[in-house]
Design an enzyme around this catalytic site. Sequence first.
Site, short mmCIF file in Angstrom:
data_model
loop_
_atom_site.label_atom_id
_atom_site.label_comp_id
_atom_site.label_asym_id
_atom_site.label_seq_id
_atom_site.Cartn_x
_atom_site.Cartn_y
_atom_site.Cartn_z
CG ASP A 263 -2.19 0.82 0.97
OD1 ASP A 263 -3.22 0.55 1.60
OD2 ASP A 263 -2.12 1.74 0.12
C1 GLC Z 1 -4.44 4.15 -0.23
C2 GLC Z 1 -5.31 2.94 -0.03
C3 GLC Z 1 -5.22 1.94 -1.14
C4 GLC Z 1 -5.03 2.69 -2.45
C5 GLC Z 1 -3.66 3.34 -2.41
C6 GLC Z 1 -3.37 4.19 -3.64
O1 GLC Z 1 -3.88 4.59 0.96
O2 GLC Z 1 -5.20 2.24 1.21
O3 GLC Z 1 -6.43 1.17 -1.15
O4 GLC Z 1 -5.12 1.80 -3.55
O5 GLC Z 1 -3.47 4.13 -1.23
O6 GLC Z 1 -4.20 5.31 -3.66
#
Ligand code: GLC
Length: 725
Positions: A263
Site C-alpha cells: 500500500d
Molecule cells: C491508499 C489505499 C489503497 C489505495 C492506495 C493508492 O492509501 O489504502 O487502497 O489503492 O493508497 O491510492
Amino acid sequence: MSRKFFIHFIISFGSAVLILGCSQTPEKKSLTTEQKIDSLLSLMTLEEKVSMIHASSSFTSGAVPRLGIPEWTMSDGPHGVRKEHGRGWVGSESPEYFATYLPVGVSLASTWNPELGYAFGKVLGEEAKYRGKDVILGPGINILRTPLNGRNFEYLSEDPYLVSKMVVGYIQGVQDQNVAACVKHYLANNQETDRNTVSVEMSERTLREIYLPGFAAAVKEGGVYTLMGAYNKFRGQYCTHHEYLINKVLKEELGFDGAVISDWGAVHSTMEALKFGTDVEMGTDLSQGPVKDYGKFFMGDTVISLVKSGVVNESLIDDKVRRILRIMYRTKVIGGGDRGAGSFNTLEHQSAALKIAEEAIVLLKNEGNLLPLNKSAVKNVAIIGANASRKQGGGGGSSQVNAKYEITPLQGIEKMLFENVQVTYSEGYEVAKDSKPNADKIKEAVEAARKADASILVCGWIHGYTDLWEGNAYDAESVDKPNMFLPFGQDELISAVLKANPNTVIVIMGGGPVDMTKWIDKAKAVLFAGYPGMEGGNAIGKIIFGEVNPSGKLTMTFPKKLEDSPAHAIGEYPGKDNVVHYNEGIMVGYRYFDTKKVEPQFAFGHGLSYTTFLYENLQLTKGDNQSVVVTVTVRNTGNRAGGEVVQLYVKDMESSVERPAQELKGFQKVFLQPGESKDIIVTLGVDAFRFFDEKKMEWVLEPGKFQIMAGSSSRDIRQTKDIEL
Ligand code: GLC
C-alpha cells in the site's frame, strides 16, 4: 557515448527485441515466458532491476527503456477508474477522465450474483485499459468486522464464503481485459483508526476460517495477478512485508506467482521488504509534496549498495523483478500480442452499472405491501433528505471516481413520475460538521410530507471527503465512523416525518448498518441502497415504483445497536497501545448473533421481494469425497416475476471445538416467473463441513451429524435436514 557502452547497448537492445518479440517470429523456436524472463534478467543491470521494484511516480513503478520494458502503470480504484493524478499527485478535473462510477463493493456483493461480479470486473478492466492502466487497485475484500470501519463500503461482506464467491468473477472480468487486478488489503485491515500502526492479534483458526479465505479464493480460483499488502501489522509485523503471511501462506502455501504491491507508504524496512515478500514499494511522501527522488524509497538506491556489499543476494531482487515481468507478459504489456484498446463511458458500461444497482438494493421492510408505489395514483410527491440530491461518487478517499454523470435518488424518482405530478423537495437536514437537528428544515419537510400522497425520505451516511472532514467523514478512507447513529439530526427528522405521514418510504444510503431503533418500528417501508453508483438514482426510482422487483440481500448483519456487534461486545475496537485483539475470533457477524442468540435489526442474507417464494422438498444425497448434493425446489408463489437468493447454511451438531450455530456454505440466485419453480442443486464439498484445527494446523472433518438448512436469509430458514458424515 563510449564505444564499449555503444556495443553493450546494441547487443542488449538487439537481444531484448528478440526476447520480447520472438513470439512474433514463427521460424524462431518460441521461448516460454519464464525463459524470456530469464533472458531479460540476464541482460539487466542491478540498477535497472532495482528501479523496477519501487515507485517511479505517484502511480508507476520503474521502467527499463533500454530493454523495451515500460513503467508499470497503476490506478485506483475498486469501483471505477480514479481521476488522473499524473506523476505527482495533482488530481485532474478534466472531463476526459470522467469515468463509469459503478456501485461500490458492498453493493455489488448485495446482488449475491457472481455473474454480475464478472460483468463489474469487465467494465472496470475495459476502462482501466482505455486509460492506459496496467493494474487496477481493486477488489477490496477485507471482512466487515465492525460497522464503524470507514471503508466498509469498499469491501464485500462479513462472511468469507460470500466474499470468496463474489471476488472470483470480479478478478476474472478485469484480467480478461489484459489488466491486472490487485486484491486488497492483505490482510485484516478492518479499521481505519490507527491503520498505519495497529497490530492485529487473532488466533490461527480465526485467520484461516474468516480473514484468509477471500484472499485464498482470489489467488487459487480467481488467479489474481497482484495483491496489495495492508498498512497494519499482523502479530507484530507489517503486513506488506510479513514472513508468515506473505512468504509462507501466500507465496508458498497458496502458490501465488504474481506481485505483492505495498500500500502507499506501507513499507517500513528495507531488509524486511526484501526478505519478506514485498515485490513493489509504492507510495509518496505527501508531507514533503510529491516525492522528487523515488530512489530514496526503502527499496530504492540503498538496495544497490546492499547487494554490491554482499549483504543481500541479488537473487532476492531477481525474484521480485521476475514476478513483475511475469504479469507484464500475462497482460501483454510486453511480449507483443493485441492488448485491446479498452472502452470508456459506453452505454454498455452504464447499463451494467444500472443492472448491478437494481440487483443490489435491499428491501428491508415492506409492511402492508406499501411498496411498490402506484405512480398513477400519486399527484403530489414529497422527496426529502440531503442524500436525495447528494452526489457521492467523488468522495470516500482513494476509491473516488469522477463520474461521467451521477443520477441522484431525486432525479431517479422524478424520472418515474408522470408530467403533471407535483414534486416537492426538502433537504430535511444539513450536511455539516456538527450533528444537530435543523428545526426549520425539519418543519419544512414535515409540511411537505403531510400534504403529499407519496412521501420518500433518503437518508444515511455520506461519502465524506477526508481532506475536508477530519473525524466525521463517515464512509471514507483513513477515518472510522464515530458511532452507528445517523448524523446531522436525521433521527429527529425521520421520526417527525413518519409522524406526519406514516406511509413515508425510507431509503438508507451508506456502507453499512445504522442505529435505527428510534424510528424503525414506525416505518412501514425501508430500503438499503448502499452507494449504488452513477445509475443508482434510476435503480431506486424503478424499485420504488415497481418497475424493478428488488432482489438484493444484506451481506452484513445490521445490529440494533453498536454494542451488540461482536467486535464491540467481546472483541476489542479500535484496540489500545497500537494492538487490537480480535477476541471474538471466528464469531464475526451472524456467526456471533446466531450462536449467542442476539436479535439483530436485520439479519445477514435478509432481503424482501415484491413476490413470495416457497421452498419445498429439500433432499440431501451423499456424493464423492465426503460431499453432499443438496437439492431444493423454489417456487414463485406471487403474481410477479422476481429474483431469490437461496442460501444454504451448515451446522455441525457435535464437535470437539465451539463452532458457529450455522455457516453459509452455498447459495444460488434464481429468477422465476409467477408460478414457476426450479430445482436448485448445489454440491457442498467436504470443505463445507470442516473446521481449522490449530493444534494440527490443518482442516479437519469430525464425523457425526450435520444439519443443512435452506433459507431466504440466515434467520428465515425454510427447510432443514440432517445428515451423518
Ligand atoms: C491508499 C489505499 C489503497 C489505495 C492506495 C493508492 O492509501 O489504502 O487502497 O489503492 O493508497 O491510492
